[in-house]
Design a protein around this motif. Structure first.
Motif, PDB file in Angstrom:
ATOM      1  N   ALA A 194     -13.047  -0.950 -17.013  1.00  0.00           N
ATOM      2  CA  ALA A 194     -13.112  -0.254 -15.717  1.00  0.00           C
ATOM      3  C   ALA A 194     -11.857   0.668 -15.316  1.00  0.00           C
ATOM      4  CB  ALA A 194     -13.643  -1.246 -14.371  1.00  0.00           C
ATOM      5  N   VAL A 195     -11.420   1.442 -15.951  1.00  0.00           N
ATOM      6  CA  VAL A 195     -10.291   2.213 -15.870  1.00  0.00           C
ATOM      7  C   VAL A 195     -10.752   3.687 -15.684  1.00  0.00           C
ATOM      8  CG1 VAL A 195      -8.046   2.978 -16.691  1.00  0.00           C
ATOM      9  CG2 VAL A 195      -8.750   0.755 -17.309  1.00  0.00           C
TER      10      VAL A 195
ATOM     11  N   ASN B 275      -7.268  -6.720  -8.886  1.00  0.00           N
ATOM     12  CA  ASN B 275      -8.195  -7.287  -7.742  1.00  0.00           C
ATOM     13  C   ASN B 275      -7.372  -7.908  -6.550  1.00  0.00           C
ATOM     14  OD1 ASN B 275     -10.315  -8.387  -6.167  1.00  0.00           O
ATOM     15  ND2 ASN B 275     -11.010  -9.887  -7.474  1.00  0.00           N
ATOM     16  N   PRO B 276      -7.393  -7.120  -5.484  1.00  0.00           N
ATOM     17  CA  PRO B 276      -8.399  -6.599  -5.026  1.00  0.00           C
ATOM     18  C   PRO B 276      -7.922  -4.877  -4.902  1.00  0.00           C
ATOM     19  CG  PRO B 276      -7.207  -7.439  -3.288  1.00  0.00           C
ATOM     20  CD  PRO B 276      -6.500  -7.845  -4.414  1.00  0.00           C
ATOM     21  N   THR B 277      -6.773  -4.490  -5.347  1.00  0.00           N
ATOM     22  CA  THR B 277      -6.216  -3.154  -4.994  1.00  0.00           C
ATOM     23  C   THR B 277      -6.676  -1.898  -5.843  1.00  0.00           C
ATOM     24  OG1 THR B 277      -4.294  -3.256  -6.331  1.00  0.00           O
ATOM     25  CG2 THR B 277      -4.277  -4.096  -3.900  1.00  0.00           C
ATOM     26  N   GLY B 278      -7.253  -2.397  -7.228  1.00  0.00           N
ATOM     27  CA  GLY B 278      -7.242  -1.424  -8.176  1.00  0.00           C
ATOM     28  C   GLY B 278      -6.171  -0.634  -8.805  1.00  0.00           C
TER      29      GLY B 278
ATOM     30  N   ALA C  71       0.735  -1.207  -0.191  1.00  0.00           N
ATOM     31  CA  ALA C  71      -0.186  -0.043  -0.051  1.00  0.00           C
ATOM     32  C   ALA C  71       0.722   1.262  -0.019  1.00  0.00           C
ATOM     33  CB  ALA C  71      -0.945   0.027   1.266  1.00  0.00           C
ATOM     34  N   SER C  72       1.906   1.137   0.755  1.00  0.00           N
ATOM     35  CA  SER C  72       2.748   2.377   0.780  1.00  0.00           C
ATOM     36  C   SER C  72       3.431   2.681  -0.401  1.00  0.00           C
ATOM     37  CB  SER C  72       3.980   2.058   1.853  1.00  0.00           C
ATOM     38  OG  SER C  72       4.733   0.948   1.460  1.00  0.00           O
ATOM     39  N   ASP C  73       3.447   1.695  -1.504  1.00  0.00           N
ATOM     40  CA  ASP C  73       3.901   2.138  -2.931  1.00  0.00           C
ATOM     41  C   ASP C  73       2.954   1.974  -3.924  1.00  0.00           C
ATOM     42  OD1 ASP C  73       6.484   1.884  -2.056  1.00  0.00           O
ATOM     43  OD2 ASP C  73       6.704  -0.269  -2.198  1.00  0.00           O
ATOM     44  N   GLY C  74       1.505   2.366  -3.497  1.00  0.00           N
ATOM     45  CA  GLY C  74       0.389   2.465  -4.428  1.00  0.00           C
ATOM     46  C   GLY C  74      -0.058   1.014  -5.053  1.00  0.00           C
ATOM     47  N   PHE C  75       0.515   0.093  -4.290  1.00  0.00           N
ATOM     48  CA  PHE C  75       0.302  -1.303  -4.713  1.00  0.00           C
ATOM     49  C   PHE C  75       0.956  -1.592  -6.077  1.00  0.00           C
ATOM     50  CE2 PHE C  75      -3.190  -0.711  -2.035  1.00  0.00           C
ATOM     51  CZ  PHE C  75      -3.176  -1.592  -1.005  1.00  0.00           C
ATOM     52  N   ALA C  76       2.097  -0.733  -6.591  1.00  0.00           N
ATOM     53  CA  ALA C  76       2.799  -0.828  -7.657  1.00  0.00           C
ATOM     54  C   ALA C  76       3.418  -2.171  -8.008  1.00  0.00           C
ATOM     55  CB  ALA C  76       3.682   0.114  -7.723  1.00  0.00           C
TER      56      ALA C  76
ATOM     57  N   PRO D 149      -8.324   3.886  -6.067  1.00  0.00           N
ATOM     58  CA  PRO D 149      -8.092   3.070  -7.219  1.00  0.00           C
ATOM     59  C   PRO D 149      -8.081   3.685  -8.357  1.00  0.00           C
ATOM     60  CG  PRO D 149     -10.598   2.734  -6.448  1.00  0.00           C
ATOM     61  CD  PRO D 149      -9.778   3.482  -5.666  1.00  0.00           C
ATOM     62  N   LYS D 150      -7.393   3.126  -9.396  1.00  0.00           N
ATOM     63  CA  LYS D 150      -7.322   3.502 -10.576  1.00  0.00           C
ATOM     64  C   LYS D 150      -8.097   3.046 -11.605  1.00  0.00           C
ATOM     65  CE  LYS D 150      -3.659   6.378  -9.908  1.00  0.00           C
ATOM     66  NZ  LYS D 150      -3.702   7.951  -9.894  1.00  0.00           N
ATOM     67  N   GLY D 151      -8.847   1.693 -11.188  1.00  0.00           N
ATOM     68  CA  GLY D 151      -9.705   1.103 -12.049  1.00  0.00           C
ATOM     69  C   GLY D 151     -10.310  -0.201 -11.170  1.00  0.00           C
TER      70      GLY D 151
END
Length: 399
Positions: A210-211, A176-179, A146-151, A324-326
């Motif tokens: 879904a973006v 899924n599940p982070t977006g 999460a600290s890296d934006g889920f990259a 989320p981004k999408g």
């Protein structure tokens, strides 16, 4: 899912079923079903001329296999080789994308006795591990934080695959599940790893339209030489908001698609015929206005608005939100409440009558699994999200 994770999921699911609860737990949409698909399926069942109520060929009705080839071509990924091949050997229609997932895992694990590992990003769709377990494979995960934006940590993916044991690398975007939506740089990094380590990759792209915020979905199969080693999954459940129809598909190199078709023909044999005809009609409508790339649909705009509405309510309740981004979901951190993710979900359902899901069920069991992240589904009617947001604010705090 591991036994304790499955038990936590079932407890939350039971709370979501309580009368009067706003269910933002499971990712089923309660709005936005494709009217074109429904109308075409209805006609197929009742017109008496299309054999719409009888078996379809295992690989899929021609209406749908041809529509899929055209849809992917019109959105930037053409599997036709230009020498008279109509592309349908590169497609299989399955009874859900989950069935296609199972067939892909099975084919990969049977291809080599030395390669028994399925590698994927964590947190993950729980069926990845469940299917790997069922087939005797080993799940290897790469943590997105999460600290890296889920990259996506491309170098960590490389490290996970360098031992020569990887049967299949699984990517998912929108995730899924982070977006998280994979960037072109991330995808190019994954393509480089796949080429250098000679990996087969499954790209789970069921949320592709879904973006949010004008973002672009880039198909992994279109990067470099990935079309020769990548299977792409899609689904009417997410593309058309028809989760109950159980129509999915895989598209990619025939040598890999044939493996999925073999498994599919022994499991369901064929996806439901009238629903295939309905999905074909909806895809043809999308293709007619396609401009060479995947574009967001009206449902994406609604879900993006839902995510902003819900996120503001969660922030007002003192929680950290990861927008989320999408995709269908929004994630937040509840550590400020002093509760674990599972206990927060129970408390929110009891106090505010809003259901969500503890994110720990999307991780392998390990001592360092985050226990403060929760997931909310935003694929709901705006009125449902508005009411949920009102309840979250009205009943805060949640210690």
């Amino acid at each position: 899912m591991a036994t304790d994770a499955a038990a936590r999921w079932e407890r939350v699911a039971a709370l979501a079923r309580a009368p009067g609860t706003c269910d933002l737990g499971q990712g089923w949409p309660d709005v936005g079903e494709s009217a074109i698909a429904i109308d075409a399926a209805r006609r197929a069942m009742t017109d008496g001329t299309t054999r719409g109520n009888q078996y379809a060929p295992p690989r899929g009705r021609s209406e749908l296999t041809e529509a899929l080839v055209e849809y992917y071509a019109r959105t930037g990924y053409d599997v036709r080789n230009g020498s008279g091949d109509d592309g349908t050997s590169s497609v299989v229609v399955t009874a859900s994308a989950t069935e296609a997932l199972y067939g892909a895992f099975q084919g990969a694990l049977r291809a080599s006795a030395e390669r028994d590992e399925i590698v994927f990003v964590e947190p993950f769709f729980p069926w990845y591990k469940a299917i790997a377990d069922d087939l005797g494979g080993k799940s290897v995960v790469v943590r997105a934080r999460a600290s890296d934006g889920f990259a996506i940590d491309v170098e960590a993916v490389r490290a996970a695959c360098e031992g020569g044991k990887t049967a299949l690398l699984v990517m998912c975007s929108p995730h899924n599940p982070t977006g998280h939506c994979a960037t072109r740089d991330e995808l190019e990094g994954i393509a480089t790893v796949a080429r250098e380590l000679d990996l087969t990759v499954l790209s789970d792209e069921v949320y592709e339209r879904a973006v949010f915020e004008g973002g672009e979905h880039v198909r992994l199969a279109t990067i470099g030489d990935m079309r020769e080693r990548c299977v792409t999954l899609g689904s009417a459940s997410k593309l058309l908001n028809l989760t109950g129809w159980r129509v999915g598909w895989a598209i990619g190199p025939p040598r890999l698609i044939d493996q999925i078709n073999s498994a599919h023909s022994l499991m369901s044999y064929a996806a439901p015929t009238p629903f295939q005809i309905g999905v074909a009609a909806a895809l043809n409508e999308i293709s007619a206005s396609a401009t060479g790339r995947v574009t967001a649909d009206a449902n994406a705009e609604a879900m993006h608005s839902n995510a902003r509405t819900l996120g503001r309510a969660l922030e007002d309740a003192g929680l950290q939100v990861f927008y989320p981004k999408g995709g269908y979901f929004l994630t937040c951190d509840v550590s400020s409440t002093g509760l674990t993710d599972a206990r927060f979900c129970e408390r929110l359902a009891e106090k505010a009558r809003v259901a969500c899901v503890p994110m720990s069920v999307f991780f392998l069991d390990a001592p360092d699994v985050p226990r403060s992240l929760v997931r909310f589904a935003v694929c709901k009617k705006p009125s449902t999200v508005d009411e949920s947001s009102r309840r979250i604010r009205a009943n805060a705090p949640y210690p």
